[in-house]
Design a protein around this motif. Structure first.
Motif, PDB file in Angstrom:
ATOM      1  N   UNK A   1     -12.052  56.032  80.242  1.00 37.19           N
ATOM      2  CA  UNK A   1     -11.657  57.111  81.152  1.00 37.19           C
ATOM      3  C   UNK A   1     -10.691  58.117  80.538  1.00 37.19           C
ATOM      4  N   UNK A   2     -10.132  57.802  79.381  1.00 34.07           N
ATOM      5  CA  UNK A   2      -9.189  58.673  78.676  1.00 34.07           C
ATOM      6  C   UNK A   2      -8.019  59.104  79.554  1.00 34.07           C
ATOM      7  N   UNK A   3      -7.538  58.178  80.380  1.00 29.03           N
ATOM      8  CA  UNK A   3      -6.353  58.402  81.207  1.00 29.03           C
ATOM      9  C   UNK A   3      -5.456  57.167  81.108  1.00 29.03           C
ATOM     10  N   UNK A   4      -4.204  57.346  81.486  1.00 29.76           N
ATOM     11  CA  UNK A   4      -3.291  56.207  81.493  1.00 29.76           C
ATOM     12  C   UNK A   4      -3.665  55.265  82.635  1.00 29.76           C
ATOM     13  N   UNK A   5      -3.876  54.004  82.353  1.00 25.34           N
ATOM     14  CA  UNK A   5      -4.266  53.048  83.395  1.00 25.34           C
ATOM     15  C   UNK A   5      -3.087  52.634  84.265  1.00 25.34           C
ATOM     16  N   UNK A   6      -3.395  52.117  85.426  1.00 23.05           N
ATOM     17  CA  UNK A   6      -2.379  51.532  86.291  1.00 23.05           C
ATOM     18  C   UNK A   6      -2.560  50.015  86.262  1.00 23.05           C
ATOM     19  N   UNK A   7      -1.448  49.310  86.334  1.00 24.24           N
ATOM     20  CA  UNK A   7      -1.472  47.852  86.323  1.00 24.24           C
ATOM     21  C   UNK A   7      -0.809  47.368  87.603  1.00 24.24           C
ATOM     22  N   UNK A   8      -1.528  46.538  88.335  1.00 25.27           N
ATOM     23  CA  UNK A   8      -0.972  45.961  89.553  1.00 25.27           C
ATOM     24  C   UNK A   8      -1.039  44.443  89.450  1.00 25.27           C
ATOM     25  N   UNK A   9       0.018  43.796  89.855  1.00 25.55           N
ATOM     26  CA  UNK A   9       0.041  42.333  89.850  1.00 25.55           C
ATOM     27  C   UNK A   9      -0.698  41.830  91.087  1.00 25.55           C
ATOM     28  N   UNK A  10      -1.548  40.827  90.903  1.00 25.40           N
ATOM     29  CA  UNK A  10      -2.309  40.251  92.012  1.00 25.40           C
ATOM     30  C   UNK A  10      -1.405  39.288  92.769  1.00 25.40           C
ATOM     31  N   UNK A  11      -1.341  39.459  94.069  1.00 21.80           N
ATOM     32  CA  UNK A  11      -0.528  38.581  94.900  1.00 21.80           C
ATOM     33  C   UNK A  11      -1.331  38.168  96.127  1.00 21.80           C
ATOM     34  N   UNK A  12      -0.880  37.132  96.782  1.00 16.96           N
ATOM     35  CA  UNK A  12      -1.489  36.720  98.045  1.00 16.96           C
ATOM     36  C   UNK A  12      -2.800  35.985  97.872  1.00 16.96           C
ATOM     37  N   UNK A  13      -3.796  36.340  98.692  1.00 19.31           N
ATOM     38  CA  UNK A  13      -5.072  35.629  98.752  1.00 19.31           C
ATOM     39  C   UNK A  13      -5.950  35.821  97.520  1.00 19.31           C
ATOM     40  N   UNK A  14      -5.683  36.841  96.706  1.00 15.38           N
ATOM     41  CA  UNK A  14      -6.524  37.111  95.545  1.00 15.38           C
ATOM     42  C   UNK A  14      -6.169  36.252  94.338  1.00 15.38           C
ATOM     43  N   UNK A  15      -5.238  35.314  94.482  1.00 16.43           N
ATOM     44  CA  UNK A  15      -4.827  34.498  93.348  1.00 16.43           C
ATOM     45  C   UNK A  15      -5.929  33.568  92.849  1.00 16.43           C
ATOM     46  N   UNK A  16      -6.981  33.367  93.625  1.00 18.32           N
ATOM     47  CA  UNK A  16      -8.077  32.509  93.178  1.00 18.32           C
ATOM     48  C   UNK A  16      -9.097  33.271  92.333  1.00 18.32           C
ATOM     49  N   UNK A  17      -8.893  34.567  92.137  1.00 19.68           N
ATOM     50  CA  UNK A  17      -9.799  35.390  91.345  1.00 19.68           C
ATOM     51  C   UNK A  17      -9.675  35.021  89.872  1.00 19.68           C
ATOM     52  N   UNK A  18     -10.809  34.995  89.157  1.00 17.51           N
ATOM     53  CA  UNK A  18     -10.774  34.652  87.736  1.00 17.51           C
ATOM     54  C   UNK A  18     -10.804  35.898  86.869  1.00 17.51           C
ATOM     55  N   UNK A  19     -10.317  35.742  85.663  1.00 14.07           N
ATOM     56  CA  UNK A  19     -10.307  36.797  84.660  1.00 14.07           C
ATOM     57  C   UNK A  19     -11.748  37.169  84.304  1.00 14.07           C
ATOM     58  N   UNK A  20     -11.975  38.455  84.041  1.00 17.66           N
ATOM     59  CA  UNK A  20     -13.324  38.903  83.683  1.00 17.66           C
ATOM     60  C   UNK A  20     -13.713  38.525  82.254  1.00 17.66           C
TER      61      UNK A  20
END
Length: 51
Positions: A20-39
């Motif tokens: 995308x040639x833009x600065x990315x945003x990073x958000x920490x996963x909290x709450x119910x999404x903690x069961x999500x796995x890394x891609x």
């Protein structure tokens, strides 16, 4: 949007910048999404990296 573990956060940042040639945003996963796995592996995702 890429969900990733701490080990792969730098890879996710590089991919977003390359695509995308833009600065990315990073958000920490909290709450119910903690069961999500890394891609990139089967570890628990800790961050969401997006443009």
């Amino acid at each position: 949007m890429i969900k990733c573990c701490e080990e792969h956060v730098e890879l996710a940042l590089d991919i977003i910048v390359d695509e995308y040639e833009v600065a990315p945003t990073i958000e920490k996963i909290e709450g119910n999404d903690l069961s999500t796995t890394c891609e990139y592996c089967q570890n628990t995702a800790v961050y969401v990296v997006s443009n």
